[in-house]
Design an enzyme around this catalytic site. Structure first.
Site, PDB file in Angstrom:
ATOM      1  N   HIS A   1      46.447  52.731  45.583  1.00  0.00           N
ATOM      2  CA  HIS A   1      45.967  51.717  46.525  1.00  0.00           C
ATOM      3  C   HIS A   1      44.486  51.418  46.272  1.00  0.00           C
ATOM      4  O   HIS A   1      43.698  52.345  46.091  1.00  0.00           O
ATOM      5  CB  HIS A   1      46.030  52.247  47.959  1.00  0.00           C
ATOM      6  CG  HIS A   1      47.381  52.303  48.567  1.00  0.00           C
ATOM      7  ND1 HIS A   1      48.295  53.272  48.273  1.00  0.00           N
ATOM      8  CD2 HIS A   1      47.960  51.501  49.494  1.00  0.00           C
ATOM      9  CE1 HIS A   1      49.383  53.067  48.988  1.00  0.00           C
ATOM     10  NE2 HIS A   1      49.218  52.004  49.740  1.00  0.00           N
TER      11      HIS A   1
ATOM     12  N   ASN B   1      43.086  59.505  41.487  1.00  0.00           N
ATOM     13  CA  ASN B   1      43.566  59.039  42.789  1.00  0.00           C
ATOM     14  C   ASN B   1      43.598  60.136  43.840  1.00  0.00           C
ATOM     15  O   ASN B   1      43.195  59.926  44.986  1.00  0.00           O
ATOM     16  CB  ASN B   1      44.967  58.456  42.603  1.00  0.00           C
ATOM     17  CG  ASN B   1      45.572  57.944  43.888  1.00  0.00           C
ATOM     18  OD1 ASN B   1      44.879  57.365  44.718  1.00  0.00           O
ATOM     19  ND2 ASN B   1      46.871  58.160  44.048  1.00  0.00           N
TER      20      ASN B   1
ATOM     21  N   ASP C   1      24.436  46.489  40.083  1.00  0.00           N
ATOM     22  CA  ASP C   1      24.018  45.774  38.862  1.00  0.00           C
ATOM     23  C   ASP C   1      24.854  46.193  37.654  1.00  0.00           C
ATOM     24  O   ASP C   1      25.230  45.357  36.828  1.00  0.00           O
ATOM     25  CB  ASP C   1      22.535  46.035  38.563  1.00  0.00           C
ATOM     26  CG  ASP C   1      21.604  45.223  39.456  1.00  0.00           C
ATOM     27  OD1 ASP C   1      22.053  44.211  40.029  1.00  0.00           O
ATOM     28  OD2 ASP C   1      20.430  45.607  39.569  1.00  0.00           O
TER      29      ASP C   1
ATOM     30  N   GLU D   1      28.222  44.601  37.967  1.00  0.00           N
ATOM     31  CA  GLU D   1      28.145  43.155  37.710  1.00  0.00           C
ATOM     32  C   GLU D   1      28.050  42.890  36.216  1.00  0.00           C
ATOM     33  O   GLU D   1      28.641  41.947  35.701  1.00  0.00           O
ATOM     34  CB  GLU D   1      26.939  42.537  38.435  1.00  0.00           C
ATOM     35  CG  GLU D   1      27.155  42.466  39.942  1.00  0.00           C
ATOM     36  CD  GLU D   1      26.075  41.681  40.662  1.00  0.00           C
ATOM     37  OE1 GLU D   1      24.961  41.535  40.103  1.00  0.00           O
ATOM     38  OE2 GLU D   1      26.350  41.232  41.792  1.00  0.00           O
TER      39      GLU D   1
ATOM     40  N   ASP E   1      29.860  38.412  40.574  1.00  0.00           N
ATOM     41  CA  ASP E   1      28.637  38.458  41.391  1.00  0.00           C
ATOM     42  C   ASP E   1      29.018  39.026  42.752  1.00  0.00           C
ATOM     43  O   ASP E   1      29.576  38.323  43.595  1.00  0.00           O
ATOM     44  CB  ASP E   1      28.002  37.074  41.537  1.00  0.00           C
ATOM     45  CG  ASP E   1      26.700  37.124  42.341  1.00  0.00           C
ATOM     46  OD1 ASP E   1      26.237  38.235  42.698  1.00  0.00           O
ATOM     47  OD2 ASP E   1      26.148  36.041  42.614  1.00  0.00           O
ATOM     48  N   PHE E   2      28.722  40.289  42.936  1.00  0.00           N
ATOM     49  CA  PHE E   2      29.035  40.930  44.209  1.00  0.00           C
ATOM     50  C   PHE E   2      27.964  40.578  45.244  1.00  0.00           C
ATOM     51  O   PHE E   2      26.795  40.349  44.898  1.00  0.00           O
ATOM     52  CB  PHE E   2      29.089  42.449  44.033  1.00  0.00           C
ATOM     53  CG  PHE E   2      30.173  42.892  43.090  1.00  0.00           C
ATOM     54  CD1 PHE E   2      31.517  42.769  43.441  1.00  0.00           C
ATOM     55  CD2 PHE E   2      29.857  43.420  41.857  1.00  0.00           C
ATOM     56  CE1 PHE E   2      32.519  43.183  42.565  1.00  0.00           C
ATOM     57  CE2 PHE E   2      30.849  43.847  40.983  1.00  0.00           C
ATOM     58  CZ  PHE E   2      32.184  43.722  41.338  1.00  0.00           C
TER      59      PHE E   2
ATOM     60  N   GLN F   1      19.767  41.072  47.515  1.00  0.00           N
ATOM     61  CA  GLN F   1      20.695  41.547  46.478  1.00  0.00           C
ATOM     62  C   GLN F   1      19.951  42.323  45.403  1.00  0.00           C
ATOM     63  O   GLN F   1      20.386  43.396  44.968  1.00  0.00           O
ATOM     64  CB  GLN F   1      21.419  40.381  45.794  1.00  0.00           C
ATOM     65  CG  GLN F   1      22.549  39.762  46.579  1.00  0.00           C
ATOM     66  CD  GLN F   1      23.266  38.709  45.751  1.00  0.00           C
ATOM     67  OE1 GLN F   1      23.848  39.014  44.697  1.00  0.00           O
ATOM     68  NE2 GLN F   1      23.239  37.479  46.219  1.00  0.00           N
TER      69      GLN F   1
ATOM     70  N   GLU G   1      21.243  46.035  44.971  1.00  0.00           N
ATOM     71  CA  GLU G   1      22.156  46.135  43.828  1.00  0.00           C
ATOM     72  C   GLU G   1      21.608  47.027  42.713  1.00  0.00           C
ATOM     73  O   GLU G   1      22.354  47.478  41.853  1.00  0.00           O
ATOM     74  CB  GLU G   1      22.494  44.733  43.294  1.00  0.00           C
ATOM     75  CG  GLU G   1      23.284  43.930  44.317  1.00  0.00           C
ATOM     76  CD  GLU G   1      23.753  42.582  43.818  1.00  0.00           C
ATOM     77  OE1 GLU G   1      23.310  42.163  42.735  1.00  0.00           O
ATOM     78  OE2 GLU G   1      24.571  41.966  44.526  1.00  0.00           O
TER      79      GLU G   1
HETATM   80 MN    MN Z   1      45.000  56.438  46.535  1.00  0.00          MN
HETATM   81 MN    MN Z   2      25.234  40.163  43.373  1.00  0.00          MN
END
Ligand code: MN
Ligand code: MN
Length: 255
Positions: free
Chosen positions: A103, A134, A226, A229, A235-236, A245, A249
């Site tokens: 997930h 996980n 960064d 990205e 671009d977060f 940012q 970042e």
């Molecule tokens: Mn999981």
């Molecule tokens: Mn960003």
């Protein structure tokens, strides 16, 4: 001012609470975007890639009202909202692959109602994840984040995979080389986008999608936005003012 010619005006407003801080790949729900296809649900938002047979990223808001008494549904289902022509990924596609149905938005982050929990079992919210990843540091980091919520925080979370370690389901599902997560931590409150500041805590983890890391502390996998990205091309946090940012970042969390 010549510099202003380069400014991109963000007419984009959040389509969903989960995209309050931005839409990292400018995904849209169009038949023309099979590999960057926006799927919005009440419980989370994601960009689907038909080419890789899974999500490029999943975004979700986590606050106390998402957490409740509902137990794990466990019923993985094909997603009904895949882009036209996409291979219909089912739970069976992962059988005997050696990978967990991992997930991105965790089941345990959506326990307020049965419908919310079931939504996390959409195969569009799943990547092939090495079991030691996980069930080891990744799971412990998920639990750490829920602990922050119980302590009075609300979170904006993004997660995805990057690169290629192999493929399963006769090549139709990419196995990412790394699996990453970004968590923006705010005190519980209102008008969240406006409250993101240079001092806001942002936790980034970037884990190899491999066996042998089950006992590892998630903290050793910390990185910064960064770096993600740079290697994802996304671009977060794009709706956060650029000066803010730049600060949040670049920072690597060390709490
Ligand atoms: Mn999981
Ligand atoms: Mn960003």
């Amino acid at each position: 001012m010549l510099g202003l010619l380069g400014v991109v005006v963000h007419a984009q407003s959040a389509l969903s609470v989960h995209l309050t801080l931005g839409n990292p790949s400018a995904a849209i729900a169009s038949a023309d975007t099979p590999n960057n296809h926006l799927i919005l649900k009440p419980q989370y938002a994601l960009a689907y890639s038909s080419r890789s047979g899974g999500p490029r990223w999943v975004a979700w808001h986590l606050a106390a009202d998402w957490l409740g008494p509902v137990s794990r549904a466990g019923t993985f289902r094909a997603d009904p909202a895949l882009p036209p022509g996409a291979h219909r990924v089912t739970s069976a596609c992962y059988a005997l692959s050696g990978y967990d149905r991992g997930h991105l938005c965790p089941s345990a982050d959506r326990t307020s109602t049965a419908a919310d929990n079931q939504a996390t079992f959409s195969m569009a919210n799943i990547l092939p994840q090495a079991p030691d990843n996980n069930q080891g540091p990744w799971a412990r980091f998920e639990a750490y984040c829920r602990g922050l919520v119980r302590q009075g925080c609300e979170l904006y979370i993004l997660a995805g995979g990057e690169g290629t370690r192999g493929a399963i389901d006769a090549g139709r599902i990419n196995v990412p080389d790394r699996i990453w997560k970004i968590v923006v931590v705010l005190p519980q409150g209102e008008r969240d986008l406006e409250r993101v500041a240079p001092t806001t805590r942002v936790i980034v983890v970037d884990l190899p999608n491999e066996q042998g890391i089950r006992a590892a502390d998630w903290r050793i996998f910390r990185s910064n936005v960064d770096t993600l990205e740079h290697y994802t091309g996304f671009d977060f946090l794009s709706l956060v003012p650029v000066e803010i940012q730049a600060t949040i970042e670049a920072r690597v969390d060390d709490e």
